[in-house]
Design a protein around this motif. Sequence first.
Motif, PDB file in Angstrom:
ATOM      1  N   LYS A   1       1.015  -1.291  -0.379  1.00  0.00           N
ATOM      2  CA  LYS A   1      -0.074   0.132  -0.322  1.00  0.00           C
ATOM      3  C   LYS A   1       0.710   1.327   0.104  1.00  0.00           C
ATOM      4  CE  LYS A   1      -3.613   2.325   2.942  1.00  0.00           C
ATOM      5  NZ  LYS A   1      -4.134   2.302   3.747  1.00  0.00           N
ATOM      6  N   ALA A   2       1.897   1.019   1.251  1.00  0.00           N
ATOM      7  CA  ALA A   2       2.901   2.113   0.570  1.00  0.00           C
ATOM      8  C   ALA A   2       3.588   2.929  -0.250  1.00  0.00           C
ATOM      9  CB  ALA A   2       3.963   2.326   2.062  1.00  0.00           C
ATOM     10  N   VAL A   3       3.955   1.959  -1.076  1.00  0.00           N
ATOM     11  CA  VAL A   3       4.632   1.389  -2.016  1.00  0.00           C
ATOM     12  C   VAL A   3       3.653   2.208  -3.423  1.00  0.00           C
ATOM     13  CG1 VAL A   3       5.807   0.279  -4.818  1.00  0.00           C
ATOM     14  CG2 VAL A   3       6.357  -0.363  -2.496  1.00  0.00           C
ATOM     15  N   LEU A   4       2.625   1.639  -3.401  1.00  0.00           N
ATOM     16  CA  LEU A   4       1.386   2.382  -4.314  1.00  0.00           C
ATOM     17  C   LEU A   4       1.441   3.652  -4.530  1.00  0.00           C
ATOM     18  CD1 LEU A   4      -1.019  -0.115  -4.691  1.00  0.00           C
ATOM     19  CD2 LEU A   4       0.464   0.116  -6.103  1.00  0.00           C
TER      20      LEU A   4
ATOM     21  N   PHE B   1       1.104   6.533  -6.964  1.00  0.00           N
ATOM     22  CA  PHE B   1       0.418   7.785  -7.812  1.00  0.00           C
ATOM     23  C   PHE B   1       0.812   8.091  -6.458  1.00  0.00           C
ATOM     24  CE2 PHE B   1      -0.805   2.826  -8.917  1.00  0.00           C
ATOM     25  CZ  PHE B   1      -0.876   2.579  -9.258  1.00  0.00           C
ATOM     26  N   ARG B   2       1.265   9.610  -5.900  1.00  0.00           N
ATOM     27  CA  ARG B   2       0.719  10.289  -5.552  1.00  0.00           C
ATOM     28  C   ARG B   2       0.910  11.497  -6.337  1.00  0.00           C
ATOM     29  NH1 ARG B   2       7.249  11.875  -2.973  1.00  0.00           N
ATOM     30  NH2 ARG B   2       8.505  11.580  -5.319  1.00  0.00           N
ATOM     31  N   ARG B   3       1.065  11.151  -7.318  1.00  0.00           N
ATOM     32  CA  ARG B   3       0.523  12.198  -8.599  1.00  0.00           C
ATOM     33  C   ARG B   3      -0.146  12.085  -9.182  1.00  0.00           C
ATOM     34  NH1 ARG B   3       5.533  14.107 -12.346  1.00  0.00           N
ATOM     35  NH2 ARG B   3       5.487  11.681 -12.166  1.00  0.00           N
ATOM     36  N   ARG B   4      -1.222  12.880  -9.909  1.00  0.00           N
ATOM     37  CA  ARG B   4      -2.670  12.505  -9.813  1.00  0.00           C
ATOM     38  C   ARG B   4      -2.607  11.745 -11.932  1.00  0.00           C
ATOM     39  NH1 ARG B   4      -7.389  16.632  -8.101  1.00  0.00           N
ATOM     40  NH2 ARG B   4      -6.442  16.182  -5.631  1.00  0.00           N
ATOM     41  N   ILE B   5      -1.391  12.667 -12.394  1.00  0.00           N
ATOM     42  CA  ILE B   5      -0.805  12.512 -14.046  1.00  0.00           C
ATOM     43  C   ILE B   5      -1.175  11.001 -13.692  1.00  0.00           C
ATOM     44  CG2 ILE B   5       1.526  13.342 -13.690  1.00  0.00           C
ATOM     45  CD1 ILE B   5      -1.359  13.551 -16.774  1.00  0.00           C
ATOM     46  N   VAL B   6      -0.122  10.433 -12.902  1.00  0.00           N
ATOM     47  CA  VAL B   6       0.651   9.601 -12.922  1.00  0.00           C
ATOM     48  C   VAL B   6      -0.067   8.232 -12.584  1.00  0.00           C
ATOM     49  CG1 VAL B   6       2.191   7.149 -11.499  1.00  0.00           C
ATOM     50  CG2 VAL B   6       2.763   9.744 -12.189  1.00  0.00           C
ATOM     51  N   LEU B   7      -1.615   8.574 -11.912  1.00  0.00           N
ATOM     52  CA  LEU B   7      -2.398   7.484 -11.400  1.00  0.00           C
ATOM     53  C   LEU B   7      -2.742   7.779 -12.465  1.00  0.00           C
ATOM     54  CD1 LEU B   7      -4.425   5.849  -9.642  1.00  0.00           C
ATOM     55  CD2 LEU B   7      -5.471   8.119  -8.769  1.00  0.00           C
ATOM     56  N   LEU B   8      -4.168   8.772 -13.519  1.00  0.00           N
ATOM     57  CA  LEU B   8      -4.611   8.839 -14.403  1.00  0.00           C
ATOM     58  C   LEU B   8      -3.694   7.875 -15.474  1.00  0.00           C
ATOM     59  CD1 LEU B   8      -7.045  10.077 -16.266  1.00  0.00           C
ATOM     60  CD2 LEU B   8      -5.586  12.140 -16.339  1.00  0.00           C
ATOM     61  N   SER B   9      -2.994   8.400 -15.588  1.00  0.00           N
ATOM     62  CA  SER B   9      -1.762   7.425 -16.469  1.00  0.00           C
ATOM     63  C   SER B   9      -2.199   5.847 -16.359  1.00  0.00           C
ATOM     64  CB  SER B   9      -0.492   8.093 -16.935  1.00  0.00           C
ATOM     65  OG  SER B   9      -0.764   9.048 -17.672  1.00  0.00           O
ATOM     66  N   ALA B  10      -1.791   5.220 -15.482  1.00  0.00           N
ATOM     67  CA  ALA B  10      -2.047   3.944 -14.992  1.00  0.00           C
ATOM     68  C   ALA B  10      -3.801   3.324 -14.671  1.00  0.00           C
ATOM     69  CB  ALA B  10      -1.551   3.475 -13.419  1.00  0.00           C
TER      70      ALA B  10
ATOM     71  N   LEU C   1       4.657   8.606 -18.565  1.00  0.00           N
ATOM     72  CA  LEU C   1       4.148   9.506 -17.105  1.00  0.00           C
ATOM     73  C   LEU C   1       4.181   8.013 -16.386  1.00  0.00           C
ATOM     74  CD1 LEU C   1       1.132  11.450 -18.499  1.00  0.00           C
ATOM     75  CD2 LEU C   1       3.331  12.267 -18.118  1.00  0.00           C
ATOM     76  N   LEU C   2       3.865   6.814 -16.762  1.00  0.00           N
ATOM     77  CA  LEU C   2       3.774   5.584 -15.533  1.00  0.00           C
ATOM     78  C   LEU C   2       5.323   5.292 -15.468  1.00  0.00           C
ATOM     79  CD1 LEU C   2       2.329   4.027 -13.612  1.00  0.00           C
ATOM     80  CD2 LEU C   2       2.141   2.339 -15.563  1.00  0.00           C
ATOM     81  N   GLY C   3       5.933   5.087 -16.427  1.00  0.00           N
ATOM     82  CA  GLY C   3       7.957   5.671 -15.799  1.00  0.00           C
ATOM     83  C   GLY C   3       8.215   6.519 -15.562  1.00  0.00           C
ATOM     84  N   ASP C   4       8.467   7.693 -15.833  1.00  0.00           N
ATOM     85  CA  ASP C   4       8.435   9.031 -15.096  1.00  0.00           C
ATOM     86  C   ASP C   4       7.786   8.271 -13.465  1.00  0.00           C
ATOM     87  OD1 ASP C   4       9.574  10.351 -16.464  1.00  0.00           O
ATOM     88  OD2 ASP C   4       7.831  11.391 -17.385  1.00  0.00           O
ATOM     89  N   GLY C   5       6.904   7.622 -13.074  1.00  0.00           N
ATOM     90  CA  GLY C   5       6.571   8.238 -11.629  1.00  0.00           C
ATOM     91  C   GLY C   5       6.999   7.256 -10.853  1.00  0.00           C
ATOM     92  N   VAL C   6       7.411   6.152 -11.611  1.00  0.00           N
ATOM     93  CA  VAL C   6       9.113   4.578 -11.162  1.00  0.00           C
ATOM     94  C   VAL C   6       9.461   5.329 -11.445  1.00  0.00           C
ATOM     95  CG1 VAL C   6       9.279   2.332 -11.539  1.00  0.00           C
ATOM     96  CG2 VAL C   6       6.846   2.787 -12.577  1.00  0.00           C
ATOM     97  N   ARG C   7      10.464   5.683 -12.066  1.00  0.00           N
ATOM     98  CA  ARG C   7      11.809   6.685 -11.282  1.00  0.00           C
ATOM     99  C   ARG C   7      11.793   7.546 -10.560  1.00  0.00           C
ATOM    100  NH1 ARG C   7      12.636  11.108 -16.083  1.00  0.00           N
ATOM    101  NH2 ARG C   7      11.534  11.955 -14.319  1.00  0.00           N
TER     102      ARG C   7
ATOM    103  N   LYS D   1      17.346  10.519  -5.243  1.00  0.00           N
ATOM    104  CA  LYS D   1      17.788  12.216  -5.277  1.00  0.00           C
ATOM    105  C   LYS D   1      16.405  12.820  -5.552  1.00  0.00           C
ATOM    106  CE  LYS D   1      22.774  11.070  -6.886  1.00  0.00           C
ATOM    107  NZ  LYS D   1      23.277  10.700  -8.083  1.00  0.00           N
ATOM    108  N   LEU D   2      15.686  11.835  -6.184  1.00  0.00           N
ATOM    109  CA  LEU D   2      14.938  12.577  -6.459  1.00  0.00           C
ATOM    110  C   LEU D   2      13.227  12.751  -5.099  1.00  0.00           C
ATOM    111  CD1 LEU D   2      13.787  11.095 -10.300  1.00  0.00           C
ATOM    112  CD2 LEU D   2      14.582  13.569 -10.037  1.00  0.00           C
ATOM    113  N   LYS D   3      13.813  11.628  -4.500  1.00  0.00           N
ATOM    114  CA  LYS D   3      12.319  11.301  -3.266  1.00  0.00           C
ATOM    115  C   LYS D   3      12.782  12.499  -2.671  1.00  0.00           C
ATOM    116  CE  LYS D   3      12.480   7.090  -2.179  1.00  0.00           C
ATOM    117  NZ  LYS D   3      12.839   5.645  -1.799  1.00  0.00           N
TER     118      LYS D   3
END
Length: 277
Positions: free
Chosen positions: A2-5, A9-18, A260-266, A272-274
């Motif tokens: 759940k924490a990973v998801l 998906f903290r960005r809505r655009i990534v959730l929409l892409s999924a 966009l999903l790949g960007d979210g995974v990255r 560093k990004l986190k």
Amino acid sequence: MKAVLTRLFRRRIVLLSAIVLAAIVVLALGASVFASADPNDTAVLDRLKAPSAEHLLGTDELGRDLYARVVHGARYSLSIAAMTAVGSVVFGTLVGLVAGFFRRLDAPIMRVVDAMMSFPDILLAIALVAILGASLANVVLALVLVYTPRVARVVRASTLVVRELLFVEAARAIGARTPHILWHHVLPNLLSPILVQGSFIFAYAILAEAGLSFLGVGVPPEIPTWGTMVAGSQQYAERAFWVVLFPGLAIILTALSLQLLGDGVRDMLDPKLKKAA
């Protein structure tokens, strides 16, 4: 999990892409249920009909139901992209591991990789398909050869860092064999960049297949991929815009969702990004 998801998906655009990508995959897997009409059935009297209740996305120049062709075509386009991504990741990871871990092999392997990457992707793919012949299997093989160097460079760079870490040195000190070190100590630490590269290559492969088909060197026209639909109907676009609009939208939505999903995974996997977020 759940924490990973939640992080992914903290960005809505990534959730929409999924969600969009999941819908496309479901349509592809259940093509015979969601589009029961045969995508290759012709009806000359119904050619180039506009979208209606009878034909949701209209018909093409041969009277074939465009909705059925787009839905069934998703199977072929996604299958080609998936096989390309898996093949590129497997071979690219193998090449990158060998180049990055064994110093003597690094220079000769990377010179070959650099030579392959010096050519534009689409030109190299065209040349390979021209040599191998136009077929679905050969298109996949050509795209795997084109995108393997991308993965190899990323894996090699990460391997150069991981092989110098203390736990790898400790494994060597206790007499662990090289295959054991690579499989149990090096490879698990490379999963993050490999997953990201795989998602990007999936998107690139969809666009590349469409480009090859548009140029007439992709899969045979009788196979209803999104690319062959656009290529075969382009001359009718002025009279019936829907014949290229809907397959084109399918290509764009799928590729954009994957990117966009790949960007979210990255963003989720890169420390560093986190921290920056």
